[in-house]
Design an enzyme around this catalytic site. Structure first.
Site, PDB file in Angstrom:
ATOM      1  N   ARG A 154       0.847  -1.185   0.000  1.00 56.11           N
ATOM      2  CA  ARG A 154       0.000   0.000   0.000  1.00 56.11           C
ATOM      3  C   ARG A 154       0.886   1.239   0.000  1.00 56.11           C
ATOM      4  NH1 ARG A 154      -2.304  -3.425   4.085  1.00 56.11           N
ATOM      5  NH2 ARG A 154      -4.437  -4.117   3.573  1.00 56.11           N
ATOM      6  N   LYS A 176      -2.591  -2.223   7.815  1.00 58.75           N
ATOM      7  CA  LYS A 176      -3.709  -1.564   8.481  1.00 58.75           C
ATOM      8  C   LYS A 176      -3.841  -2.091   9.910  1.00 58.75           C
ATOM      9  CE  LYS A 176      -6.531  -0.358   4.477  1.00 58.75           C
ATOM     10  NZ  LYS A 176      -7.850  -0.483   3.830  1.00 58.75           N
ATOM     11  N   HIS A 245      -2.097   2.269  -5.789  1.00 61.95           N
ATOM     12  CA  HIS A 245      -3.035   1.160  -5.606  1.00 61.95           C
ATOM     13  C   HIS A 245      -3.244   0.380  -6.891  1.00 61.95           C
ATOM     14  CE1 HIS A 245      -5.240  -0.499  -2.313  1.00 61.95           C
ATOM     15  NE2 HIS A 245      -6.321  -0.677  -3.036  1.00 61.95           N
ATOM     16  N   ARG A 248      -0.621  -2.177  -6.873  1.00 61.63           N
ATOM     17  CA  ARG A 248      -0.993  -3.230  -5.921  1.00 61.63           C
ATOM     18  C   ARG A 248      -2.029  -4.168  -6.539  1.00 61.63           C
ATOM     19  NH1 ARG A 248      -1.484  -4.572  -0.293  1.00 61.63           N
ATOM     20  NH2 ARG A 248      -3.637  -4.793   0.426  1.00 61.63           N
ATOM     21  N   HIS A 271      -4.520  -8.844   3.812  1.00 56.84           N
ATOM     22  CA  HIS A 271      -5.962  -8.774   4.016  1.00 56.84           C
ATOM     23  C   HIS A 271      -6.364  -9.592   5.240  1.00 56.84           C
ATOM     24  CE1 HIS A 271      -6.837  -7.839  -0.506  1.00 56.84           C
ATOM     25  NE2 HIS A 271      -6.512  -6.755   0.182  1.00 56.84           N
ATOM     26  N   TYR A 280     -10.330 -10.601  -6.573  1.00 57.17           N
ATOM     27  CA  TYR A 280      -9.399 -10.908  -7.660  1.00 57.17           C
ATOM     28  C   TYR A 280      -9.781 -12.194  -8.384  1.00 57.17           C
ATOM     29  CZ  TYR A 280      -6.677  -7.200  -5.621  1.00 57.17           C
ATOM     30  OH  TYR A 280      -6.290  -5.987  -5.149  1.00 57.17           O
TER      31      TYR A 280
END
Length: 308
Positions: A154, A176, A245, A248, A271, A280
């Site tokens: 990210r 995150k 992004h 990514r 994630h 995806y």
């Protein structure tokens, strides 16, 4: 940076305390976004002369979010507003102002699940392989590009990297929620990093720990990284808008097409939930479906002359 909150009311002071606690675990971008969301709420409450935390109920929050929607706030922004309110309500519950979370009774419009748009793998290879002048800034930019695509980082993760986060063919990042993970660094990215590190001293200020620095020697900011990528896309002739992004997305989509290992891609992207990564698989299905339509004898469209 979002403007400071009005802390003249109990709600304003609690919002400020909530954001201070949030800043210890969330990214600066998340804290700034939540600060804007709560500032909008406090403005709404001030117009209605409400300052008591106990006054926050589902009906009041519906009025607030309904007003935000009426003034044109997008579904995605409304969903983030709701998430900020929910986290804030949990803080108020912990402080004893309310015994339940009223946001659980409030709904916002469904956010459209947009498919990521990866850059074509051949076009991206040509873009990354474009020669540069070998200057410190050019080597820095090449290292950033290669690392974004090699490791699926990210923007905030790459900007926050320090020198001691780089190890032999791997990089340690804070994702995150402050969750650490280690991701591999590909051969091309490793070479680009080596080239950059050999020249970094010509730019970096004394004692600066950041891996990527600007011309003034300090850590390169998010906006500067985005601007450099846009400029590089133009100068290198990439006929598509490029942003961190997007690289990514390209990393995840190209890796999944090759490996078919969804769990591995989930781990590499950082994630928390597999459902986030499963977008995806939808993209990969579109790729397969297009190939089927082009190749299968019972799927191909007949020529116009055959339709008459």
């Amino acid at each position: 940076m979002a403007r400071p909150l009005d802390t003249s009311t109990p709600l304003g002071r609690e919002a400020d305390a909530f954001l201070e606690a949030l800043s210890r675990t969330a990214s600066p971008a998340t804290v700034d976004a939540y600060r804007r969301d709560l500032a909008a709420l406090l403005d709404f409450l001030d117009r209605h002369d409400i300052g008591d935390p106990a006054a926050l109920d589902a009906a009041l929050l519906r009025r607030f979010l309904g007003g935000e929607r009426s003034r044109g706030l997008a579904p995605r922004s409304l969903a983030r507003r709701r998430a900020a309110l929910s986290r804030f309500a949990e803080h108020l519950m912990a402080c004893g102002y309310m015994d339940h979370n009223p946001v659980s009774l409030v709904r916002t419009p469904r956010v459209p699940r947009d498919l990521p748009r990866p850059v074509d793998v051949d076009a991206l290879a040509r873009f990354l392989d474009t020669p540069h002048d070998g200057s410190p800034l050019a080597c820095r930019d090449q290292a950033m590009l290669e690392l974004f695509y090699s490791s699926g980082l990210r923007l905030a993760e790459l900007a926050a990297l320090d020198l001691d986060d780089i190890h032999a063919r791997r990089v340690r990042v804070l994702g995150k929620g402050g969750k650490p993970r280690q991701v591999p660094v590909g051969r091309r990215a490793d070479q680009a990093l080596t080239d950059w590190l050999s020249l970094r001293g010509a730019l970096a200020a004394d004692g600066e720990p950041a891996l990527f620095v600007g011309a003034r020697g300090n850590r390169l900011g998010h906006r500067a990284i985005q601007q450099r990528m846009r400029q590089l896309a133009l100068t290198r002739g990439l006929a598509e808008h490029l942003h961190p992004h997007r690289l990514r997305h390209s990393f995840a989509s190209h890796l999944l097409e090759s490996s078919q290992d969804l769990r591995a891609v989930q781990e590499l992207l950082g994630h928390a939930n597999l459902s986030t990564t499963q977008v995806y698989t939808r993209l990969d299905w579109q790729h397969l479906a297009a190939g089927y339509d082009a190749a299968h004898p019972r799927a191909r469209r007949r020529r116009d002359s055959d339709d008459t």
